[in-house]
Every structure is written in structure tokens, then in C-alpha cells.
Design an enzyme around this catalytic site. Structure first.
Site, PDB file in Angstrom:
ATOM      1  N   SER A 162      23.354  21.204  14.805  1.00  0.00           N
ATOM      2  CA  SER A 162      22.032  20.313  13.923  1.00  0.00           C
ATOM      3  C   SER A 162      20.643  19.899  15.099  1.00  0.00           C
ATOM      4  O   SER A 162      21.124  19.286  15.709  1.00  0.00           O
ATOM      5  CB  SER A 162      22.574  19.417  13.280  1.00  0.00           C
ATOM      6  OG  SER A 162      21.856  18.204  12.355  1.00  0.00           O
ATOM      7  N   TYR A 176      28.594  12.854  13.337  1.00  0.00           N
ATOM      8  CA  TYR A 176      28.216  14.605  12.770  1.00  0.00           C
ATOM      9  C   TYR A 176      27.522  14.634  14.546  1.00  0.00           C
ATOM     10  O   TYR A 176      27.487  16.294  14.559  1.00  0.00           O
ATOM     11  CB  TYR A 176      27.054  14.247  11.770  1.00  0.00           C
ATOM     12  CG  TYR A 176      26.490  15.523  11.455  1.00  0.00           C
ATOM     13  CD1 TYR A 176      27.473  16.216  10.453  1.00  0.00           C
ATOM     14  CD2 TYR A 176      25.382  15.693  11.376  1.00  0.00           C
ATOM     15  CE1 TYR A 176      26.766  17.830  10.365  1.00  0.00           C
ATOM     16  CE2 TYR A 176      24.952  16.810  10.936  1.00  0.00           C
ATOM     17  CZ  TYR A 176      25.368  17.655  10.361  1.00  0.00           C
ATOM     18  OH  TYR A 176      24.862  18.847  10.114  1.00  0.00           O
TER      19      TYR A 176
HETATM   20  N1  LIG Z   1      21.461  21.358   4.810  1.00  0.00           N
HETATM   21  C1  LIG Z   1      20.985  20.656   6.410  1.00  0.00           C
HETATM   22  O1  LIG Z   1      19.915  19.700   6.291  1.00  0.00           O
HETATM   23  C2  LIG Z   1      21.179  20.868   7.128  1.00  0.00           C
HETATM   24  C3  LIG Z   1      21.103  20.471   8.468  1.00  0.00           C
HETATM   25  C4  LIG Z   1      21.357  20.753   9.699  1.00  0.00           C
HETATM   26  C5  LIG Z   1      22.473  21.577   9.687  1.00  0.00           C
HETATM   27  N2  LIG Z   1      22.975  21.753   8.549  1.00  0.00           N
HETATM   28  C6  LIG Z   1      24.226  22.878   9.405  1.00  0.00           C
HETATM   29  O2  LIG Z   1      24.206  24.001   8.347  1.00  0.00           O
HETATM   30  C7  LIG Z   1      25.556  24.275   7.746  1.00  0.00           C
HETATM   31  C8  LIG Z   1      25.728  24.897   6.757  1.00  0.00           C
HETATM   32  O3  LIG Z   1      25.406  23.231   5.633  1.00  0.00           O
HETATM   33  P1  LIG Z   1      24.459  23.630   4.201  1.00  0.00           P
HETATM   34  O4  LIG Z   1      23.698  22.412   4.267  1.00  0.00           O
HETATM   35  O5  LIG Z   1      23.886  24.867   4.497  1.00  0.00           O
HETATM   36  O6  LIG Z   1      26.467  23.074   3.459  1.00  0.00           O
HETATM   37  P2  LIG Z   1      26.606  23.345   2.472  1.00  0.00           P
HETATM   38  O7  LIG Z   1      25.687  23.294   0.962  1.00  0.00           O
HETATM   39  O8  LIG Z   1      27.578  22.478   2.090  1.00  0.00           O
HETATM   40  O9  LIG Z   1      27.631  25.261   2.562  1.00  0.00           O
HETATM   41  C9  LIG Z   1      28.424  24.810   3.007  1.00  0.00           C
HETATM   42  C10 LIG Z   1      29.274  25.895   3.179  1.00  0.00           C
HETATM   43  O10 LIG Z   1      30.002  26.383   3.806  1.00  0.00           O
HETATM   44  C11 LIG Z   1      31.244  26.662   3.649  1.00  0.00           C
HETATM   45  N3  LIG Z   1      32.089  25.697   4.387  1.00  0.00           N
HETATM   46  C12 LIG Z   1      32.485  24.330   4.311  1.00  0.00           C
HETATM   47  N4  LIG Z   1      32.980  23.668   4.789  1.00  0.00           N
HETATM   48  C13 LIG Z   1      34.178  25.168   5.288  1.00  0.00           C
HETATM   49  C14 LIG Z   1      35.815  25.039   5.942  1.00  0.00           C
HETATM   50  N5  LIG Z   1      35.717  23.965   6.574  1.00  0.00           N
HETATM   51  N6  LIG Z   1      35.698  26.331   6.376  1.00  0.00           N
HETATM   52  C15 LIG Z   1      35.062  26.944   5.552  1.00  0.00           C
HETATM   53  N7  LIG Z   1      33.952  27.348   4.740  1.00  0.00           N
HETATM   54  C16 LIG Z   1      33.537  26.116   4.692  1.00  0.00           C
HETATM   55  C17 LIG Z   1      31.337  25.854   1.897  1.00  0.00           C
HETATM   56  O11 LIG Z   1      32.508  26.309   1.018  1.00  0.00           O
HETATM   57  P3  LIG Z   1      32.469  25.729  -0.180  1.00  0.00           P
HETATM   58  O12 LIG Z   1      31.770  26.055  -1.336  1.00  0.00           O
HETATM   59  O13 LIG Z   1      33.981  26.565  -0.660  1.00  0.00           O
HETATM   60  O14 LIG Z   1      33.062  24.567  -0.186  1.00  0.00           O
HETATM   61  C18 LIG Z   1      29.992  26.233   1.658  1.00  0.00           C
HETATM   62  O15 LIG Z   1      30.366  27.847   1.315  1.00  0.00           O
HETATM   63  C19 LIG Z   1      26.438  23.130   8.477  1.00  0.00           C
HETATM   64  O16 LIG Z   1      27.085  23.380   9.583  1.00  0.00           O
HETATM   65  C20 LIG Z   1      25.538  22.340   8.511  1.00  0.00           C
HETATM   66  O17 LIG Z   1      26.009  21.806   9.417  1.00  0.00           O
HETATM   67  C21 LIG Z   1      22.479  21.546   7.748  1.00  0.00           C
END
Ligand SMILES: NC(=O)c1ccc[n+]([C@@H]2O[C@H](COP(=O)([O-])OP(=O)(O)OC[C@H]3O[C@@H](n4cnc5c(N)ncnc54)[C@H](OP(=O)(O)O)[C@@H]3O)[C@@H](O)[C@H]2O)c1
Length: 267
Positions: A162, A176
């Protein structure tokens, strides 16, 4: 603000690509953690559309995982979802064993599972601290190290970090950011271990991306958008296409790097 600056561009989808690009991951075995929703699901879909056989994990979203597999299968791709918590060492080992039992090896590993509670450090509970460290740091480290014996020459490891690793615009992202900074450091260091084996490792650092965890129309959407110079959130497809490039043969000379993909949010 005009619609032109706030709408995502009309992006080419994997199915719009030429057969050469569409097949560039053909014959590869890929693992994506946290792939049922959000950025991870976009990566799963993109890699599968370009020919990879994709296994992904999720924590609890079984219905979303099934729907994703259905979409990919109906488009002629191959994918499967396995419930496995990235904070559980034995569950990660088990998933990797299953991928290797099926394909014999790994070519692409994307450690995407992660997230966290955005609050000042002073307000975090012990459980929230442990969870963020367990999933974002230890889960990423375990996913990478258990994959190592199975990565062939030409293999690719990609972590989803991130911009919070280095950009602190408010008082709620310290922990974070610490966990994502650790991921960036791991990637830099491990490039020295993996390069000589013909395997690369890189880190993609999104800024605000429209996902279930951070919806563009959520409570802080307007606040974040005001700091994004292109005037909008990113899309999962934009992140997935960068990951797919890093996973491809074209990315062979990129190793140990972290890439911000944030519309200028952290500039
Ligand atoms: N969206 C943003 O703005 C953003 C920005 C910077 C970085 N990120 C990073 O991008 C990545 C994905 O984020 P996202 O926004 O797509 O999140 P999200 O919408 O919450 O989706 C996360 C996915 O990961 C799964 N997951 C969460 N915790 C888990 C665990 N302990 N073990 C296995 N699976 C797990 C979830 O499964 P379930 O649905 O079954 O819970 C879901 O399928 C993360 O690492 C986040 O820190 C996101």
C-alpha cells in the site's frame, strides 16, 4: 468537478486483448491469497483470462468465491477457491500443498490478503494489533516462504502492499503503514535471494481503490478523492493489469521494486 476527471477510463478488459497477450500466462500455475473479492478477485480474473490456472484463497466469502469461479469457467478459464486464513500457518501450507499436488509446481504467487482497522495507535485493541501483524506481515511472509521450494525458473512473486507504507496524510494509518512498510522491505531483501534462482519478487502499492473494503462511495470516499490528483479512485482492473504485467515474461528485469498505483494520491 467534471465527469471526465472522476470517471475511470474505459479500460481494455482481458477479453479485448490479442490472443498473444491473452495467452501469455498459458500453462502457468498461479496462487492468489484473498481472491474472492476486491483487488484479489480482479487479479484472479485477469490472470485466468490470460491463461493461468489460478487457485485463490478467501477467509469467509464462499458465495463470492463460487460466483467468481463460475464467471471464469464460463469464459473458458480455470480457477478454484479454497477457504484458508492467511494468518493460519497450517492453512497456508495446506493450500500450497494442494496447488503443488495439482500442478506439480508454482509459477505466480500473489500475496494480496490483507487490510486493517484505520484508527490512531492509541485507540487500537490488542486483538486489532495482532490481527493486522498476523495477516499483513506474517501471512505474507509465510505465503512467500512456503511457495519458494515450488517456484520454477521464471517464477514471479508479487505482494500487494500500500502507499500507506510511506504516505501518512492523517493520524489513522500508522500500524497499517507499518505492516505495509514491512512488506516493501521483505520484497527488497528477498529479491537478493530469488534473483539468482531466476525468480523475481515485486510489490504493488495501491492508493485508494474502489473495493468492498474501501468503497469509492463510502464514508471517507469524498475525503480521499480530494487528495487524489486524477480526481477518482482506482479500479481493481487497473491494479490487476499491473500485477499481470509483473507476472509476465515482459517483467523479467524488474526485481525488488515497489510500484505506487495511486492516481497521484501520495505525490
Ligand atoms: N482497496 C484499497 O483502497 C487498498 C489500498 C491499498 C492497499 N490495499 C490492499 O489490497 C489488498 C486487498 O484489499 P481490498 O480492498 O481488495 O480488500 P477486500 O475488498 O476486503 O477484499 C479482501 C479479500 O481478501 C480476503 N481476505 C481478507 N483477510 C484474509 C485472510 N486473513 N485470509 C485469507 N483471505 C483474506 C477476503 O476474504 P473474505 O471476503 O472471505 O473476507 C477478500 O476476498 C489488501 O492487502 C489491502 O491492504 C487496498
Amino acid at each position: 468537478m467534471s465527469t471526465a476527471t472522476t470517471s475511470p477510463p474505459s479500460l481494455p478488459q482481458p477479453s479485448d486483448y490479442s490472443p498473444v497477450i491473452a495467452g501469455r500466462h498459458g500453462g502457468k500455475s498461479a496462487l492468489v491469497t484473498g481472491g474472492a473479492r476486491g483487488i484479489g478477485a480482479g487479479i484472479v480474473e485477469w490472470l485466468a483470462a490470460e491463461g493461468a490456472d489460478v487457485t485463490f484463497t478467501y477467509a469467509s466469502a464462499a458465495a463470492e468465491a463460487d460466483a467468481l469461479v463460475g464467471r471464469i469457467t464460463s469464459n473458458g478459464g480455470t480457477a478454484r477457491g479454497i477457504a484458508a486464513d492467511s494468518s493460519d500457518r497450517e492453512q497456508i501450507r495446506e493450500v500450497i500443498d494442494q496447488v503443488v499436488a495439482r500442478a506439480g509446481h508454482l509459477d505466480v504467487v500473489v500475496s494480496n490478503a490483507g487490510g486493517g482497522t484505520m484508527r490512531p495507535v492509541a485507540e487500537l485493541s490488542d486483538g486489532e494489533v495482532d490481527r493486522m501483524i498476523d495477516v499483513n506481515i506474517r501471512g505474507t511472509l509465510d505465503t512467500v516462504r512456503f511457495s519458494l521450494p515450488h517456484l520454477r525458473r521464471g517464477g514471479r512473486v508479487i505482494t500487494i502492499g500500500s502507499v500507506s507504507a510511506h504516505h501518512f496524510p492523517n493520524d489513522v494509518t500508522s500500524l497499517y503503514g507499518l505492516t505495509k512498510g514491512a512488506v516493501a522491505s521483505l520484497v527488497r531483501g528477498m529479491s537478493r535471494e530469488l534473483g539468482p534462482r531466476g525468480v523475481t519478487i515485486n510489490n504493488v502499492q495501491p492508493g485508494p481503490v474502489d473495493t468492498p473494503a474501501n468503497p469509492a462511495d463510502g464514508p471517507v470516499g469524498e475525503l480521499l478523492r480530494a487528495s487524489i490528483s486524477v480526481g477518482r479512485f482506482g479500479t481493481v482492473e487497473e491494479v490487476a493489469s499491473l500485477v499481470s504485467y509483473l507476472a509476465s515474461d515482459q517483467g523479467a528485469y524488474i526485481n525488488g521494486a515497489s510500484f505506487d498505483i495511486d492516481g497521484g494520491y501520495s505525490a
